[in-house]
Write a protein that holds these residues in place. Structure first.
Motif, mmCIF file in Angstrom:
data_model
loop_
_atom_site.group_PDB
_atom_site.id
_atom_site.type_symbol
_atom_site.label_atom_id
_atom_site.label_comp_id
_atom_site.label_asym_id
_atom_site.label_seq_id
_atom_site.Cartn_x
_atom_site.Cartn_y
_atom_site.Cartn_z
ATOM 1 N N GLN A 1 -21.337 146.148 61.919
ATOM 2 C CA GLN A 1 -22.114 147.174 61.236
ATOM 3 C C GLN A 1 -21.291 148.401 60.862
ATOM 4 O O GLN A 1 -21.710 149.189 60.002
ATOM 5 N N ASP A 2 -20.123 148.558 61.453
ATOM 6 C CA ASP A 2 -19.210 149.601 60.987
ATOM 7 C C ASP A 2 -18.761 149.309 59.563
ATOM 8 O O ASP A 2 -18.578 150.223 58.754
ATOM 9 N N THR A 3 -18.596 148.035 59.245
ATOM 10 C CA THR A 3 -18.248 147.650 57.872
ATOM 11 C C THR A 3 -19.387 147.983 56.920
ATOM 12 O O THR A 3 -19.158 148.405 55.781
ATOM 13 N N TRP A 4 -20.625 147.796 57.356
ATOM 14 C CA TRP A 4 -21.756 148.188 56.504
ATOM 15 C C TRP A 4 -21.650 149.668 56.121
ATOM 16 O O TRP A 4 -21.917 150.038 54.968
ATOM 17 N N ASN A 5 -21.255 150.496 57.070
ATOM 18 C CA ASN A 5 -21.140 151.926 56.783
ATOM 19 C C ASN A 5 -19.894 152.254 55.979
ATOM 20 O O ASN A 5 -19.885 153.243 55.235
ATOM 21 N N GLU A 6 -18.853 151.459 56.089
ATOM 22 C CA GLU A 6 -17.713 151.628 55.185
ATOM 23 C C GLU A 6 -18.141 151.359 53.747
ATOM 24 O O GLU A 6 -17.711 152.048 52.817
ATOM 25 N N LEU A 7 -18.999 150.376 53.558
ATOM 26 C CA LEU A 7 -19.514 150.079 52.221
ATOM 27 C C LEU A 7 -20.424 151.206 51.734
ATOM 28 O O LEU A 7 -20.376 151.590 50.555
ATOM 29 N N LEU A 8 -21.233 151.747 52.624
ATOM 30 C CA LEU A 8 -22.074 152.888 52.281
ATOM 31 C C LEU A 8 -21.208 154.069 51.876
ATOM 32 O O LEU A 8 -21.467 154.738 50.863
ATOM 33 N N PHE A 9 -20.163 154.338 52.632
ATOM 34 C CA PHE A 9 -19.233 155.421 52.314
ATOM 35 C C PHE A 9 -18.592 155.207 50.944
ATOM 36 O O PHE A 9 -18.505 156.130 50.131
ATOM 37 N N ALA A 10 -18.158 153.975 50.685
ATOM 38 C CA ALA A 10 -17.518 153.664 49.404
ATOM 39 C C ALA A 10 -18.483 153.899 48.240
ATOM 40 O O ALA A 10 -18.107 154.436 47.202
ATOM 41 N N LYS A 11 -19.742 153.499 48.419
ATOM 42 C CA LYS A 11 -20.709 153.666 47.336
ATOM 43 C C LYS A 11 -21.148 155.119 47.155
ATOM 44 O O LYS A 11 -21.620 155.511 46.085
ATOM 45 N N LYS A 29 -27.276 169.083 54.825
ATOM 46 C CA LYS A 29 -28.034 167.940 54.309
ATOM 47 C C LYS A 29 -28.659 167.132 55.452
ATOM 48 O O LYS A 29 -28.290 167.274 56.618
ATOM 49 N N LYS A 30 -29.573 166.251 55.044
ATOM 50 C CA LYS A 30 -30.198 165.304 55.969
ATOM 51 C C LYS A 30 -29.962 163.892 55.459
ATOM 52 O O LYS A 30 -30.303 163.563 54.332
ATOM 53 N N MET A 31 -29.388 163.072 56.317
ATOM 54 C CA MET A 31 -29.193 161.658 56.011
ATOM 55 C C MET A 31 -30.154 160.876 56.904
ATOM 56 O O MET A 31 -30.243 161.134 58.109
ATOM 57 N N MET A 32 -30.854 159.918 56.318
ATOM 58 C CA MET A 32 -31.900 159.247 57.080
ATOM 59 C C MET A 32 -31.847 157.742 56.887
ATOM 60 O O MET A 32 -31.742 157.248 55.757
ATOM 61 N N PHE A 33 -31.919 157.017 57.997
ATOM 62 C CA PHE A 33 -32.041 155.568 58.015
ATOM 63 C C PHE A 33 -33.485 155.239 58.387
ATOM 64 O O PHE A 33 -34.015 155.771 59.373
ATOM 65 N N VAL A 34 -34.113 154.366 57.624
ATOM 66 C CA VAL A 34 -35.511 154.002 57.863
ATOM 67 C C VAL A 34 -35.636 152.490 57.853
ATOM 68 O O VAL A 34 -35.173 151.824 56.920
ATOM 69 N N GLY A 35 -36.252 151.935 58.893
ATOM 70 C CA GLY A 35 -36.458 150.495 58.925
ATOM 71 C C GLY A 35 -36.609 149.971 60.337
ATOM 72 O O GLY A 35 -37.256 150.584 61.182
ATOM 73 N N ASP A 36 -35.952 148.826 60.605
ATOM 74 C CA ASP A 36 -36.106 148.141 61.882
ATOM 75 C C ASP A 36 -34.877 148.349 62.766
ATOM 76 O O ASP A 36 -34.040 149.218 62.494
ATOM 77 N N SER A 37 -34.755 147.543 63.818
ATOM 78 C CA SER A 37 -33.672 147.726 64.786
ATOM 79 C C SER A 37 -32.303 147.420 64.195
ATOM 80 O O SER A 37 -31.283 147.906 64.697
ATOM 81 N N LEU A 38 -32.237 146.626 63.143
ATOM 82 C CA LEU A 38 -30.956 146.396 62.477
ATOM 83 C C LEU A 38 -30.496 147.661 61.768
ATOM 84 O O LEU A 38 -29.313 147.998 61.783
ATOM 85 N N ASN A 39 -31.437 148.375 61.166
ATOM 86 C CA ASN A 39 -31.088 149.650 60.559
ATOM 87 C C ASN A 39 -30.759 150.696 61.621
ATOM 88 O O ASN A 39 -29.940 151.585 61.402
ATOM 89 N N ARG A 40 -31.395 150.561 62.797
ATOM 90 C CA ARG A 40 -31.039 151.452 63.904
ATOM 91 C C ARG A 40 -29.591 151.214 64.333
ATOM 92 O O ARG A 40 -28.860 152.148 64.645
ATOM 93 N N GLY A 41 -29.155 149.944 64.312
ATOM 94 C CA GLY A 41 -27.766 149.654 64.626
ATOM 95 C C GLY A 41 -26.813 150.292 63.638
ATOM 96 O O GLY A 41 -25.755 150.824 64.017
ATOM 97 N N GLN A 42 -27.164 150.258 62.352
ATOM 98 C CA GLN A 42 -26.318 150.902 61.344
ATOM 99 C C GLN A 42 -26.309 152.418 61.531
ATOM 100 O O GLN A 42 -25.283 153.078 61.367
#
Length: 428
Positions: A414-424, A152-165
């Motif tokens: 931002q690790d917590t942001w990805n924990e939320l992404l994982f949960a969802k 699969k391909k997972m993609m983040f698109v946006g600004d530098s805050l999304n780059r941090g995530q």
């Protein structure tokens, strides 16, 4: 008393005749069938009596079974009613389980996020865990994540805050991958982390407005007079096709302090037609464009679309009830007020997201990181980052004058942001 006649074609009548029930038992059965029919409907009753074997998602209400439906990885079936609200909770001190990785052990952290390397004297910001009210946030399982990213391909698109995530997600996973089976490559606006053994990639694409703009250069994009081209999402969107998981964000670059300049036509036109639009209307235009792109280019049965909500700033200390004149510099404690919300601009932008996502007929999951991040004035990079522009003597003498109160240290929030992404992804 004899039971009333029933149609010979009804499975319920056959069941009654064969059983030769007593009046008392018949009355009980009739009451039971009435209740079942009322709750589930005639089709479901017939299915129950025939013992149908339907493949129903655990998240799918029994009253609306989907026959022969197979849940695919990462597909959004339906939000559970009365489920856990992962985004409402509090921060809990947890030095035994945090951070989820070490700054020195992740070579992919960009120098604008490496706070310890750049002299931050404290580490407390790394040890907080988000705890939802009344339930628990599932622990991030890197092995599960990697296995489900296979092919699969997972993609983040946006600004530098999304780059941090994006960088955070790479750091959460890379330690399970041998050095010779992973790589990171950046070419223009696109960064690609490849996991060879899994035939998978995690990618980031720089597009701060999602639409085409005069700030699209991934290096030189600090433009004072920002201009966004209307109806231009395909300029970038052609590079996003084929993603199985999309994580968008856009917010900060729209906040210019004045009306947005919108280009009609092309940046190549000799005479450019530029009109002004209110920030809210321009932002709504951008979100609608994103949703239209997703509807045209993504399959909701096979892919997932996420949107990370507005990341807060901590530029003015009076916003959280402190004396005026300070910002995030030298802040090592989070905001204690559980009702703290910040600026009105965050409220209006969040309102736009809510409006458009509710109207969208393409399923999108909002990662509502705004409220939980608002408390974290302690987690910004502040002055502890690589400075790409030389500091003036006046700035050096007054550190808070150049403190970055926009971006976040890694490891950290931002690790917590990805924990939320994982949960969802896995526990919607």
């Amino acid at each position: 008393m004899k039971p009333p006649p029933t149609s010979s074609s009804s499975p319920t009548s056959d069941l009654v005749r064969k059983a030769r029930l007593s009046p008392y038992l018949f009355t009980s059965l009739a009451f039971f069938l009435f209740i079942v029919t009322t709750l589930y409907g005639r089709d479901d009753l017939n299915c129950i009596l025939r013992q149908c074997d339907l493949d129903i998602s655990p998240n799918q209400p029994l009253s609306t079974p989907k026959k022969h439906y197979k849940k695919l990885p990462f597909t959004k079936i339906e939000e559970r009613e009365n489920g856990c609200d992962y985004f409402s909770g509090q921060w809990v001190w947890d030095p035994l389980n945090r951070p989820l990785y070490q700054e020195s052990e992740c070579p992919y952290i960009l120098p604008q996020f490496t706070c310890q390397e750049h002299g931050r004297p404290d580490q407390d910001y790394q040890f907080w865990r988000w705890q939802p009210h009344g339930c628990s946030l599932p622990s991030f399982n890197a092995s599960l994540m990697l296995e489900n990213l296979r092919n699969k391909k997972m993609m983040f698109v946006g600004d530098s805050l999304n780059r941090g995530q994006y960088v955070s997600m790479v750091c959460l996973l890379h330690s399970l991958i041998p050095d010779n089976a992973k790589s990171m490559e950046t070419l223009g606006s696109l960064s690609v982390f490849t996991m060879k053994d899994y035939n998978a990639t995690i990618e980031f694409y720089w597009a701060p407005f999602l639409l085409e703009s005069n700030s699209d250069d991934p290096i030189i994009h600090r433009v004072i007079d920002k201009v966004v081209r209307k109806g231009s999402i395909n300029k970038h969107g052609k590079h996003w096709k084929g993603a199985d998981i999309m994580v968008f964000n856009t917010y900060l670059w729209w906040m210019t302090g004045h009306d947005m300049k919108i280009l009609k036509g092309s940046f190549d036109d000799k005479e450019k037609e530029i009109v002004e639009m209110s920030t809210e209307d321009a932002y709504r235009m951008g979100i609608k464009s994103m949703l239209r792109w997703a509807k045209k280019n993504m399959d909701p049965k096979k892919t997932r679309l996420f949107f990370t909500s507005t990341s807060p700033l901590h530029l003015k200390s009076q916003d959280w009830g402190a004396e005026a004149g300070d910002n995030c510099y030298n802040q090592t404690k989070m905001i204690a007020d559980p009702y703290y919300w910040g600026t009105d601009s965050s409220k209006s932008m969040m309102g736009i997201l809510g409006d458009e996502f509710r109207k969208s007929n393409f399923p999108v999951t909002l990662l509502n990181i705004t409220q939980l991040s608002l408390y974290r004035k302690d987690a910004h990079t502040s002055i502890y980052k690589k400075q790409y522009i030389p500091l003036t003597p006046e700035q050096i003498a007054n550190p808070k004058s150049y403190a970055d109160c926009v971006h976040w240290c890694l490891p950290g929030l931002q690790d917590t942001w990805n924990e939320l992404l994982f949960a969802k992804l896995f526990y919607p």
